[in-house]
Motif scaffolding. Structure first.
Motif, mmCIF file in Angstrom:
data_model
loop_
_atom_site.group_PDB
_atom_site.id
_atom_site.type_symbol
_atom_site.label_atom_id
_atom_site.label_comp_id
_atom_site.label_asym_id
_atom_site.label_seq_id
_atom_site.Cartn_x
_atom_site.Cartn_y
_atom_site.Cartn_z
ATOM 1 N N TYR A 178 0.819 -1.213 0.000
ATOM 2 C CA TYR A 178 0.000 0.000 0.000
ATOM 3 C C TYR A 178 0.858 1.270 0.000
ATOM 4 N N ASP A 216 -5.428 0.489 8.459
ATOM 5 C CA ASP A 216 -6.274 1.674 8.357
ATOM 6 C C ASP A 216 -6.732 2.088 9.752
ATOM 7 N N ARG A 222 -3.568 -3.119 5.221
ATOM 8 C CA ARG A 222 -3.694 -2.824 3.792
ATOM 9 C C ARG A 222 -2.554 -3.445 2.989
ATOM 10 N N GLU A 232 -8.474 -5.087 0.891
ATOM 11 C CA GLU A 232 -8.871 -3.835 1.517
ATOM 12 C C GLU A 232 -7.879 -2.720 1.195
ATOM 13 N N SER A 236 -8.615 0.706 -0.774
ATOM 14 C CA SER A 236 -8.226 1.998 -0.191
ATOM 15 C C SER A 236 -7.413 2.817 -1.181
ATOM 16 N N GLU A 239 -9.658 4.350 -3.721
ATOM 17 C CA GLU A 239 -10.318 5.549 -3.197
ATOM 18 C C GLU A 239 -9.346 6.718 -3.167
ATOM 19 N N ASP A 240 -8.118 6.458 -2.744
ATOM 20 C CA ASP A 240 -7.103 7.520 -2.715
ATOM 21 C C ASP A 240 -6.890 8.114 -4.108
#
Length: 275
Positions: A178, A216, A222, A232, A236, A239-240
């Motif tokens: 991540y 998170d 992540r 997940e 994330s 979304e970022d």
């Protein structure tokens, strides 16, 4: 921009050879595959196509999907499931330009581009194009940018592919945790389609020798170990990056069968027409 997911699996693929887990059995029963990673991107206006990574399953993927052979290719890193399919160019191509990062990896003492030159020295149809990361290069009518990601211990790259005429954009996370650097996130941001590494669901981190990382706010990991995002984590990242649509790739057969073929996990053969 027409995008075909040739290979959406991890290093062993799904179904995995010799495995009788519920997920592999379901894949066999339903004729679903996740072969080793590879993406085909076609510029319909120009009648040209670009391949991202040379899967060891190259021959099977191209016969199965009946997409055109690529006019050029990008190699993101030198792990075998992204790199060793280069041998398939023998007696298949008259010539092909292969783009790869030119920065030297401290772990190997070579860049990805140099690794191709040295490991496939006998394939004179390959024209290797050493490419600086974070600098766009025009390939098959697309603006293509290699972006550094986090896949220790080797250097690895994601890819942003933009059509300068239509504005459509495909972003590929590459094999990564991540912890994608901020500058790379800026280049990958706002894609019409994001293909994100989501190797396993976060609840399986308890089975990794070092567990999960980059939790998170709710404590959900992540990153699975150090090299790949959890489901997940991939969502994330989507979304970022403000992704319009996201499909998870580099998926392992360790997903429980009730989760293994649910959205947004991709399977081989999916096609997307980007505006």
């Amino acid at each position: 921009m027409r995008v075909t997911l040739l290979g959406t699996g991890d290093t062993t693929g799904t179904p995995t050879v010799g495995c009788d887990c519920d997920t592999c059995e379901r894949a066999r029963e339903e004729g679903l595959e996740r072969t080793r990673f590879s993406i085909h991107v076609e510029n319909e206006r120009r009648g040209e196509s670009l391949l991202i990574d040379f899967s060891p399953d190259f021959r099977h993927q191209f016969l199965r999907e009946e997409v055109p052979l690529p006019d050029a290719a990008v190699v993101t890193h030198v792990h075998f499931d992204h790199f060793d399919g280069l041998g398939n160019v023998f007696r298949v191509f008259d010539s092909i330009d292969v783009y790869a990062a030119n920065e030297v990896d401290p772990e190997t003492g070579r860049s990805v581009a140099q690794s191709i030159v040295e490991d496939y020295y006998y394939l004179n149809v390959i024209d290797v194009r050493p490419t600086p990361p974070l600098e766009p290069v025009r390939i098959c009518g697309f603006d293509v940018t290699l972006v550094p990601v986090e896949h220790p211990p080797l250097l690895c790259y994601g890819v942003a592919i933009e059509d300068p005429e239509t504005g459509s954009k495909l972003s590929i996370s590459g094999d990564t945790s991540y912890a994608v650097p901020e500058r790379s996130r800026e280049v990958l941001a706002d894609p019409d389609l994001l293909l994100a590494d989501g190797i396993v669901p976060a609840h399986l981190c308890e089975y990794h020798p070092i567990g999960g990382r980059h939790e998170d706010d709710d404590g959900v990991p992540r990153t699975f170990g150090t090299k790949h995002m959890t489901r997940e984590g991939a969502l994330s990242l989507a979304e970022d990056l403000n992704a319009d649509r996201t499909r998870l790739v580099h998926v392992a057969h360790y997903y429980p069968v009730e989760e293994a073929f649910e959205d947004p996990l991709a399977v081989d053969g999916e096609r997307y027409e980007l505006p």
